[in-house]
Design a protein around this motif. Structure first.
Motif, mmCIF file in Angstrom:
data_model
loop_
_atom_site.group_PDB
_atom_site.id
_atom_site.type_symbol
_atom_site.label_atom_id
_atom_site.label_comp_id
_atom_site.label_asym_id
_atom_site.label_seq_id
_atom_site.Cartn_x
_atom_site.Cartn_y
_atom_site.Cartn_z
ATOM 1 N N ASP A 173 0.823 -1.211 0.000
ATOM 2 C CA ASP A 173 0.000 0.000 0.000
ATOM 3 C C ASP A 173 0.859 1.264 0.000
ATOM 4 O O ASP A 173 0.379 2.337 -0.337
ATOM 5 C CB ASP A 173 -0.924 0.038 1.221
ATOM 6 N N LEU A 174 2.123 1.116 0.380
ATOM 7 C CA LEU A 174 3.027 2.268 0.459
ATOM 8 C C LEU A 174 3.881 2.428 -0.792
ATOM 9 O O LEU A 174 4.697 3.336 -0.872
ATOM 10 C CB LEU A 174 3.941 2.130 1.683
ATOM 11 N N GLY A 175 3.691 1.552 -1.763
ATOM 12 C CA GLY A 175 4.532 1.525 -2.949
ATOM 13 C C GLY A 175 4.561 2.801 -3.767
ATOM 14 O O GLY A 175 5.528 3.068 -4.459
ATOM 15 N N GLY A 176 3.539 3.621 -3.678
ATOM 16 C CA GLY A 176 3.482 4.845 -4.468
ATOM 17 C C GLY A 176 4.267 6.007 -3.885
ATOM 18 O O GLY A 176 4.289 7.091 -4.459
ATOM 19 N N PHE A 177 4.918 5.792 -2.769
ATOM 20 C CA PHE A 177 5.643 6.869 -2.102
ATOM 21 C C PHE A 177 7.146 6.669 -2.236
ATOM 22 O O PHE A 177 7.662 5.582 -1.984
ATOM 23 C CB PHE A 177 5.252 6.946 -0.624
ATOM 24 N N LYS A 178 7.839 7.728 -2.610
ATOM 25 C CA LYS A 178 9.290 7.670 -2.840
ATOM 26 C C LYS A 178 10.069 7.277 -1.593
ATOM 27 O O LYS A 178 11.136 6.680 -1.689
ATOM 28 C CB LYS A 178 9.804 9.042 -3.303
ATOM 29 N N ASP A 179 9.538 7.615 -0.424
ATOM 30 C CA ASP A 179 10.267 7.366 0.821
ATOM 31 C C ASP A 179 9.655 6.233 1.647
ATOM 32 O O ASP A 179 9.880 6.151 2.848
ATOM 33 C CB ASP A 179 10.364 8.647 1.646
ATOM 34 N N SER A 180 8.934 5.339 1.004
ATOM 35 C CA SER A 180 8.276 4.253 1.742
ATOM 36 C C SER A 180 9.267 3.349 2.467
ATOM 37 O O SER A 180 8.942 2.771 3.502
ATOM 38 C CB SER A 180 7.383 3.427 0.817
ATOM 39 N N ALA A 181 10.481 3.250 1.962
ATOM 40 C CA ALA A 181 11.503 2.417 2.611
ATOM 41 C C ALA A 181 11.921 2.989 3.968
ATOM 42 O O ALA A 181 12.504 2.281 4.787
ATOM 43 C CB ALA A 181 12.726 2.268 1.711
ATOM 44 N N LEU A 182 11.616 4.259 4.220
ATOM 45 C CA LEU A 182 11.979 4.889 5.489
ATOM 46 C C LEU A 182 10.962 4.608 6.601
ATOM 47 O O LEU A 182 11.214 4.931 7.759
ATOM 48 C CB LEU A 182 12.111 6.406 5.304
ATOM 49 N N VAL A 183 9.833 4.008 6.247
ATOM 50 C CA VAL A 183 8.831 3.674 7.260
ATOM 51 C C VAL A 183 9.367 2.527 8.106
ATOM 52 O O VAL A 183 9.747 1.484 7.571
ATOM 53 C CB VAL A 183 7.484 3.298 6.602
ATOM 54 N N ALA A 184 9.401 2.714 9.407
ATOM 55 C CA ALA A 184 9.922 1.693 10.323
ATOM 56 C C ALA A 184 9.075 0.427 10.252
ATOM 57 O O ALA A 184 7.868 0.483 10.012
ATOM 58 C CB ALA A 184 9.932 2.237 11.747
ATOM 59 N N ASP A 185 9.722 -0.706 10.467
ATOM 60 C CA ASP A 185 9.028 -1.991 10.416
ATOM 61 C C ASP A 185 7.841 -2.042 11.371
ATOM 62 O O ASP A 185 6.802 -2.599 11.033
ATOM 63 C CB ASP A 185 9.990 -3.134 10.729
ATOM 64 N N TYR A 186 7.985 -1.461 12.559
ATOM 65 C CA TYR A 186 6.893 -1.508 13.529
ATOM 66 C C TYR A 186 5.691 -0.664 13.102
ATOM 67 O O TYR A 186 4.584 -0.854 13.595
ATOM 68 C CB TYR A 186 7.360 -1.046 14.920
ATOM 69 N N ALA A 187 5.895 0.274 12.184
ATOM 70 C CA ALA A 187 4.857 1.231 11.822
ATOM 71 C C ALA A 187 4.191 0.971 10.480
ATOM 72 O O ALA A 187 3.118 1.513 10.216
ATOM 73 C CB ALA A 187 5.453 2.634 11.807
ATOM 74 N N TYR A 188 4.791 0.144 9.632
ATOM 75 C CA TYR A 188 4.307 0.062 8.248
ATOM 76 C C TYR A 188 2.852 -0.383 8.147
ATOM 77 O O TYR A 188 2.097 0.133 7.332
ATOM 78 C CB TYR A 188 5.214 -0.832 7.387
ATOM 79 N N GLU A 189 2.415 -1.336 8.973
ATOM 80 C CA GLU A 189 1.037 -1.827 8.855
ATOM 81 C C GLU A 189 0.027 -0.727 9.183
ATOM 82 O O GLU A 189 -0.967 -0.551 8.477
ATOM 83 C CB GLU A 189 0.820 -3.036 9.759
#
Length: 81
Positions: free
Chosen positions: A23-39
């Motif tokens: 669901d975060l694939g459209g954002f350039k900085d999605s890789a910066l979302v912490a593992d605990y927060a992505y869901e």
């Protein structure tokens, strides 16, 4: 802020968080979302509660009052229409 809000809403039975990393694939900085927060963040994106800006989520930045107000207004609209 998003994680706290989504988890509080889930804990009270108001929502069930079901976000996927895709669901975060459209954002350039999605890789910066912490593992605990992505869901939680992915769920908020998927529900249209947050939309980001300039193709970014800015997950490591402080939330402004304006961003918080829009987030809360979007939650209200999504659950009261």
């Amino acid at each position: 802020m998003i994680v706290f809000t989504m988890r509080a809403m889930e804990k009270t039975g108001y929502i069930q968080v079901t976000g996927e990393r895709t669901d975060l694939g459209g954002f350039k900085d999605s890789a910066l979302v912490a593992d605990y927060a992505y869901e939680d963040i992915a769920h908020a994106v998927g529900q249209g509660l947050i939309v980001g800006g300039d193709g970014k989520l800015n997950p490591r930045q402080n939330t402004t009052r304006a961003e918080a107000a829009v987030f809360i207004a979007n939650i209200y609209r999504a659950h009261n229409d």
